[in-house]
Design an enzyme around this catalytic site. Structure first.
Site, short mmCIF file in Angstrom:
data_model
loop_
_atom_site.label_atom_id
_atom_site.label_comp_id
_atom_site.label_asym_id
_atom_site.label_seq_id
_atom_site.Cartn_x
_atom_site.Cartn_y
_atom_site.Cartn_z
CG ASP A 233 52.73 88.34 -14.68
OD1 ASP A 233 53.15 89.77 -13.38
OD2 ASP A 233 52.77 88.41 -15.26
CB SER A 255 58.16 90.02 -13.63
OG SER A 255 57.10 89.85 -14.22
CD GLN A 305 55.43 91.56 -10.81
OE1 GLN A 305 55.25 92.19 -12.23
NE2 GLN A 305 54.57 90.03 -11.35
#
Length: 320
Positions: A233, A255, A305
Site C-alpha cells: 500500500d 484508499s 487498488q
C-alpha cells in the site's frame, strides 16, 4: 511515490539475510504482532502514522491477514485477499480484529475479518488460503529490465539530492524534510527518479525496489505475505497522480479497496521490484495495478487498488 501528497506533506546479493548483523524486523516484532484477546479476536496497535493522521492502510491489511492466518492450518497459504476501507481509522486507539471462519475445505479455506474501532467496522477483509497444488499450466510476464538496488540511491540520499537543488520551492523543501524525519519500517530505492523538470510531464507509472527493514528469515511464509501486504500500500495510489501533480494539489486521497494475489514464495526482507501503473483515473477516483517481482525474475505478487482522489487547482506563486 513522487505524488503531490508526498511533496506537500511538507533475492540475491545485498539482501538483509544475516540475523547476526541485523535487527529483527520491527514489522514482525511490533507492527504485525497482534495481541490475542479470545478465540479469533485480536488487538493491533500502531507503529507508523502518516502525516495525514489517518491509519496507514497497509498496516490494516497486514494485521488483518495476520489475524486470518492464525485461524488456518500450517499446510495452507494465502493465495488472494480482497478488502474495503469503509471508515477512517483513528490512530489514537487500537484496532480490534474479529475473524470469521467462513469455510474450511480440503483444498481451499476462506476467512473473513472485520476491523473495528469505537464499536464500528472501519475495514472488511476476505482471504482465501490454498494447499500447495503443482500444475503443468504455468506462465508469467517478464520482469522489467532495471538497475539493481545496489546501484541506486536510497530514499534518504535521494531526498538529500532534491534538497540540494537551488530551484526547489520552499513548500516542497518543507515537505521533503518532514518525510525524511519519518520512521517508515521499509526501505525504498526509486528506479529512474525524475528530475524537478521531469516532474511536470510524468506518466502514471513508477518502479522502485522495496524491502522490510531488518531480518525476518526464511521460516514463516505466512509472515512474509503479511509483510508484503503492508508494503503493497506504500505510495501505491499516488501513481495515479503522477501526470497531474503540477496542475493540481491533493485535497483528499484515501484508499477504497485493495486486492492481492500471491503467486510464488518470496522473502519480504529481500529486495523486490514494485512495478506500479495507473491505467485509468476519473470521477474523483483512481485505479492502480502493481506487481512485486523477486530479483530472480519471478512474479511473486500482483496487486490492485482503487481510491478517492479529490484535488484543487494549484495557485501560481507570485514572482514579485
Amino acid at each position: 511515490m513522487w505524488s503531490p501528497q508526498v511533496l506537500d506533506d511538507g533475492q540475491g546479493s545485498g539482501d538483509s539475510g544475516d540475523p547476526s548483523g541485523d535487527l529483527r524486523s520491527v514489522l514482525v516484532t511490533s507492527v504485525l504482532s497482534l495481541e490475542p484477546l479470545d478465540e479469533d479476536l485480536f488487538r493491533g496497535r500502531h507503529y507508523w502514522v502518516p502525516t495525514t493522521q489517518r491509519l496507514f492502510g497497509g498496516q490494516i491489511v497486514g494485521q488483518a491477514l495476520v489475524a486470518a492466518a492464525k485461524s488456518v492450518s500450517e499446510d495452507v497459504h494465502v493465495h488472494s485477499l480482497h478488502c474495503y476501507f469503509v471508515r477512517a481509522g483513528d490512530p489514537k486507539v487500537p484496532v480490534l480484529y474479529q475473524v470469521e471462519r467462513t469455510r474450511t475445505g480440503s483444498s481451499f479455506s476462506v476467512r473473513s475479518v472485520k476491523a473495528v474501532q469505537h464499536g464500528k467496522p472501519i475495514f472488511i477483509f476476505q482471504a482465501s488460503f490454498q494447499q500447495t497444488q503443482p500444475s503443468p499450466v504455468q506462465h508469467q510476464f517478464s520482469m522489467p529490465a532495471v538497475p539493481p538496488p545496489e546501484e541506486l540511491l536510497d530514499h534518504q540520499a535521494l531526498i538529500d539530492q532534491y534538497l540540494r537543488d537551488p530551484d526547489l520551492k520552499e513548500k516542497y523543501r518543507v515537505g521533503l524534510n518532514r518525510i525524511a524525519a519519518q520512521e517508515v519500517p521499509i526501505e525504498i530505492k526509486l528506479v529512474n527518479p525524475p528530475t524537478l523538470s521531469q516532474l511536470q510531464r510524468m506518466e502514471p507509472k513508477q518502479m522502485f525496489w522495496v524491502r522490510a527493514r531488518g531480518y525476518i528469515g526464511e521460516g514463516d511464509i505466512k509472515m512474509h505475505c503479511c509483510v508484503a501486504a503492508y508494503i503493497s500500500d506504500y505510495a501505491f495510489l499516488g501513481t495515479a497522480l503522477l501526470p497531474h501533480q503540477w496542475k493540481h494539489k491533493v485535497h483528499f486521497m484515501v484508499s477504497l479497496d485493495h486486492s492481492m494475489w500471491f503467486h510464488a514464495p518470496f522473502r519480504a526482507d529481500h529486495w523486490m521490484l514494485y512495478e506500479c501503473e495507473s491505467p485509468w483515473a476519473g470521477g474523483s477516483r483512481g485505479l492502480v495495478h502493481g506487481r512485486l517481482w523477486r530479483r530472480d525474475g519471478v512474479l511473486a505478487v500482483s496487486c490492485a487498488q482503487e481510491g478517492v482522489i479529490r484535488v484543487k487547482p494549484r495557485v501560481p506563486e507570485s514572482k514579485l
